[in-house]
Design a protein around this motif. Sequence first.
Motif, PDB file in Angstrom:
ATOM      1  N   GLY A 472       0.902  -1.386  -0.035  1.00 29.02           N
ATOM      2  CA  GLY A 472       0.039  -0.097  -0.332  1.00 29.02           C
ATOM      3  C   GLY A 472       0.811   1.263  -0.149  1.00 29.02           C
ATOM      4  N   SER A 473       0.180   2.342   0.091  1.00 30.66           N
ATOM      5  CA  SER A 473       0.728   3.742   0.103  1.00 30.66           C
ATOM      6  C   SER A 473       1.686   4.066   1.268  1.00 30.66           C
ATOM      7  CB  SER A 473      -0.157   4.975  -0.045  1.00 30.66           C
ATOM      8  OG  SER A 473       0.305   6.013   0.102  1.00 30.66           O
ATOM      9  N   SER A 474       2.888   4.607   1.047  1.00 30.50           N
ATOM     10  CA  SER A 474       3.621   4.889   2.355  1.00 30.50           C
ATOM     11  C   SER A 474       3.186   6.126   2.857  1.00 30.50           C
ATOM     12  CB  SER A 474       4.987   5.121   1.963  1.00 30.50           C
ATOM     13  OG  SER A 474       5.273   5.994   0.895  1.00 30.50           O
ATOM     14  N   ASN A 475       2.164   6.869   2.340  1.00 30.07           N
ATOM     15  CA  ASN A 475       1.432   8.005   2.868  1.00 30.07           C
ATOM     16  C   ASN A 475       0.313   7.477   3.849  1.00 30.07           C
ATOM     17  OD1 ASN A 475       3.058   9.930   1.609  1.00 30.07           O
ATOM     18  ND2 ASN A 475       1.933   9.860  -0.194  1.00 30.07           N
ATOM     19  N   ASP A 476      -0.178   6.166   4.044  1.00 37.18           N
ATOM     20  CA  ASP A 476      -1.234   5.904   4.661  1.00 37.18           C
ATOM     21  C   ASP A 476      -0.596   5.202   5.892  1.00 37.18           C
ATOM     22  OD1 ASP A 476      -3.308   4.743   5.957  1.00 37.18           O
ATOM     23  OD2 ASP A 476      -4.149   3.843   4.078  1.00 37.18           O
ATOM     24  N   ALA A 477      -1.101   5.669   7.192  1.00 34.65           N
ATOM     25  CA  ALA A 477      -0.492   5.298   8.303  1.00 34.65           C
ATOM     26  C   ALA A 477      -0.858   3.664   8.687  1.00 34.65           C
ATOM     27  CB  ALA A 477      -1.111   5.916   9.828  1.00 34.65           C
ATOM     28  N   ALA A 478      -1.830   3.167   8.061  1.00 30.06           N
ATOM     29  CA  ALA A 478      -2.227   1.926   8.245  1.00 30.06           C
ATOM     30  C   ALA A 478      -1.409   0.754   7.719  1.00 30.06           C
ATOM     31  CB  ALA A 478      -3.639   1.667   7.404  1.00 30.06           C
ATOM     32  N   ASN A 479      -0.210   1.337   6.958  1.00 30.01           N
ATOM     33  CA  ASN A 479       0.719   0.481   6.215  1.00 30.01           C
ATOM     34  C   ASN A 479       1.870   0.606   7.003  1.00 30.01           C
ATOM     35  OD1 ASN A 479      -1.268  -0.129   4.297  1.00 30.01           O
ATOM     36  ND2 ASN A 479      -0.828   1.728   3.119  1.00 30.01           N
ATOM     37  N   PHE A 480       2.086   0.875   8.230  1.00 26.18           N
ATOM     38  CA  PHE A 480       3.292   0.842   9.324  1.00 26.18           C
ATOM     39  C   PHE A 480       3.061   0.297  10.126  1.00 26.18           C
ATOM     40  CE2 PHE A 480       3.772   4.297   6.200  1.00 26.18           C
ATOM     41  CZ  PHE A 480       5.207   4.532   6.310  1.00 26.18           C
ATOM     42  N   VAL A 481       4.028  -0.611  10.739  1.00 24.53           N
ATOM     43  CA  VAL A 481       4.189  -1.482  12.113  1.00 24.53           C
ATOM     44  C   VAL A 481       5.293  -0.857  12.750  1.00 24.53           C
ATOM     45  CG1 VAL A 481       3.279  -3.322  10.935  1.00 24.53           C
ATOM     46  CG2 VAL A 481       5.641  -3.304  10.999  1.00 24.53           C
ATOM     47  N   ALA A 482       5.237  -1.233  14.257  1.00 19.36           N
ATOM     48  CA  ALA A 482       6.329  -0.830  14.950  1.00 19.36           C
ATOM     49  C   ALA A 482       7.457  -1.700  15.046  1.00 19.36           C
ATOM     50  CB  ALA A 482       5.749  -0.841  16.447  1.00 19.36           C
ATOM     51  N   ALA A 483       8.477  -1.043  15.141  1.00 17.23           N
ATOM     52  CA  ALA A 483       9.976  -1.808  14.870  1.00 17.23           C
ATOM     53  C   ALA A 483      10.937  -1.266  15.799  1.00 17.23           C
ATOM     54  CB  ALA A 483      10.558  -1.351  13.518  1.00 17.23           C
ATOM     55  N   PRO A 484      11.985  -1.864  16.301  1.00 15.42           N
ATOM     56  CA  PRO A 484      12.946  -1.382  17.368  1.00 15.42           C
ATOM     57  C   PRO A 484      13.610  -0.059  16.584  1.00 15.42           C
ATOM     58  CG  PRO A 484      13.095  -3.797  16.941  1.00 15.42           C
ATOM     59  CD  PRO A 484      12.204  -3.271  15.998  1.00 15.42           C
ATOM     60  N   GLY A 485      13.947   0.492  17.417  1.00 13.68           N
ATOM     61  CA  GLY A 485      14.705   1.907  17.244  1.00 13.68           C
ATOM     62  C   GLY A 485      15.943   1.749  16.633  1.00 13.68           C
ATOM     63  N   PHE A 486      16.889   2.725  16.369  1.00 15.85           N
ATOM     64  CA  PHE A 486      18.247   2.424  15.618  1.00 15.85           C
ATOM     65  C   PHE A 486      19.227   2.474  16.792  1.00 15.85           C
ATOM     66  CE2 PHE A 486      15.679   4.681  12.664  1.00 15.85           C
ATOM     67  CZ  PHE A 486      15.933   3.898  11.525  1.00 15.85           C
ATOM     68  N   GLY A 487      18.973   2.490  18.109  1.00 15.87           N
ATOM     69  CA  GLY A 487      19.925   2.227  19.108  1.00 15.87           C
ATOM     70  C   GLY A 487      20.820   3.355  19.230  1.00 15.87           C
ATOM     71  N   LEU A 488      20.760   4.638  18.952  1.00 17.27           N
ATOM     72  CA  LEU A 488      21.501   5.697  19.027  1.00 17.27           C
ATOM     73  C   LEU A 488      21.705   6.189  20.584  1.00 17.27           C
ATOM     74  CD1 LEU A 488      20.695   7.691  15.810  1.00 17.27           C
ATOM     75  CD2 LEU A 488      22.498   6.093  16.039  1.00 17.27           C
ATOM     76  N   PRO A 489      22.862   6.345  21.052  1.00 16.34           N
ATOM     77  CA  PRO A 489      23.032   7.090  22.243  1.00 16.34           C
ATOM     78  C   PRO A 489      22.229   8.097  22.479  1.00 16.34           C
ATOM     79  CG  PRO A 489      24.981   7.311  21.071  1.00 16.34           C
ATOM     80  CD  PRO A 489      24.184   6.577  20.098  1.00 16.34           C
ATOM     81  N   ASP A 490      21.638   8.480  23.725  1.00 13.73           N
ATOM     82  CA  ASP A 490      20.656   9.628  23.817  1.00 13.73           C
ATOM     83  C   ASP A 490      21.153  10.409  24.823  1.00 13.73           C
ATOM     84  OD1 ASP A 490      18.817   8.739  22.087  1.00 13.73           O
ATOM     85  OD2 ASP A 490      17.627   7.684  23.708  1.00 13.73           O
ATOM     86  N   ARG A 491      21.954  10.089  25.774  1.00 16.13           N
ATOM     87  CA  ARG A 491      22.634  10.916  26.830  1.00 16.13           C
ATOM     88  C   ARG A 491      23.599  11.608  26.144  1.00 16.13           C
ATOM     89  NH1 ARG A 491      23.168   9.142  33.007  1.00 16.13           N
ATOM     90  NH2 ARG A 491      24.472  10.879  33.889  1.00 16.13           N
ATOM     91  N   ILE A 492      23.796  13.106  26.632  1.00 15.92           N
ATOM     92  CA  ILE A 492      24.705  13.999  26.235  1.00 15.92           C
ATOM     93  C   ILE A 492      25.492  14.493  27.271  1.00 15.92           C
ATOM     94  CG2 ILE A 492      25.003  16.349  24.899  1.00 15.92           C
ATOM     95  CD1 ILE A 492      22.585  15.504  23.329  1.00 15.92           C
ATOM     96  N   ARG A 493      27.003  14.738  27.331  1.00 16.05           N
ATOM     97  CA  ARG A 493      27.668  15.271  28.209  1.00 16.05           C
ATOM     98  C   ARG A 493      27.461  16.837  27.967  1.00 16.05           C
ATOM     99  NH1 ARG A 493      31.197  12.193  31.216  1.00 16.05           N
ATOM    100  NH2 ARG A 493      31.039  14.309  32.586  1.00 16.05           N
TER     101      ARG A 493
END
Length: 508
Positions: A472-493
Amino acid sequence: MFRKFLIAGVSLALLTAGIAPAVAASDTVRPVRECADLVREFAVPDAKTRVTSAVVVAGTTEFCDVRGKIEPNVGFQLKLPTQTYRGRYVQYGCGGFCGLIDDPAFPKCGPSFGDAAVAATDDGHEWPNGNPFDTEWAKDQKARDDLFFRAPHVVSKVSKHLIGQFYGKGPRKSYFTGCSNGGREALVLAQRYPHDFDGIVAAAPAAPYTGLIGYQVWVTRNTIPNEKIDVLHDAVIDACDGLDGLEDRQLDEPRLCRFDPATLAGQLTDDEIARVKRLYAGLSDERVRLYPGGQPYGSEQGWKWWMNPRPEFGGSLSGQLADNGLKNLVYPIGQPGSSLETFEFTQREFRRLVPETVKANALSLDLREFRRSGGKLIIWHGAADQAIPAEGTLDYWQRLTGGRQPDWARLFIVPSVQHCTGGDTLTTFDPLPELVSWVEGGRAPEKVIATGPGRTRPVFPYPLRAEYDGSGSSNDAANFVAAPGFGLPDRIRWAGEDLYHRPGPVAP
């Protein structure tokens, strides 16, 4: 434009029929007194109030329009439905330096929600001469304190008192929602006034106030012309679209991008390339970052209306906020201020800001009482926010939760969305319906739908992300599922790490 992006805390979207109602549709609460009877003084503890006007306004939702002042000078507006109230109270935050009561909107949601009582405030002062940037009012410490930490709290006290006077009982459930400075207010309420609200939405929060004024100086001193911004933005999207797994002209995770502005030599001058590199890198001195974040890749179009001069403002939004903040607001009264031209990007100057701005910071990690009281918190931030980078919110979330999803809080990072609203592809996001359902129905939100022209997209609680299912269309929210994030570090010094353990003052 300033009202649209800074003064309004955050608009209420249409709430859906899926929200669990607090009461049955038949349980409408009727007033027990006339609207005009509210025009008098109210001895609310530590918030003496004078209601100056209260008149019935006809319309789709008929309401009692209440205006007044809380000592010393906190203006507020409270709308009390006369025929359709069902027990909820919604309070809006305000943006920028406040100074204006932005007309609080009723949530238009159908019988499952009903009309709530709604309120907004000017945070204790009015725009001098109609100028939203003028901070002459901030030469008074009480006016500062109202903006920094008192006004939203006392407005909640007074509004609930007036609701009790008008309907014979206070609200069953109370909600706060705000963006930018309003998002900062939202976190201040959760941190310092944990019993004021059952549910809170903190959007793009200006939480690290100590560093934020200096950051606005930084971006203002590193701007490039609007026509060069178009060239830069197209190059960024061309280079980094698809790194998130889908080519859709949208950067779901700007931190994956490694675009080098030097590739635009010949289209940008050497000075412009150097400025762009500084914007992406963020504010720092030779040893440490002075703000937890830099301009995100993909945010470039937002630079036009935030960082570059605009005739109607006599400068840029970032520059006006920075300059006027430095002159009258962010240094202790009686100490020398600074300006857009003279501010120094040093740790010494950063520490000079702390004694006053610690009152405004919303960085405390101690939300135990809010959690124990049953409060629910949703924080969200646009991934392309050019005014308050989302990296600072990710840093706060990591320190607050360890990157987990606790049973009382959720974070959403919304692709494409700029500061509070607007963006390349997705432009609006409002999780208030899901918050109400969570508070009153007990189910944490599993996703919230973001919208834009011709596009909808699910946003999952961080660190989950939306992944195209291939059909389906990538402009339609119905065609997406949850996936793990990219695992980038979030904490900042960064230079303000001690501020997470300085909660700031509390008003009675």
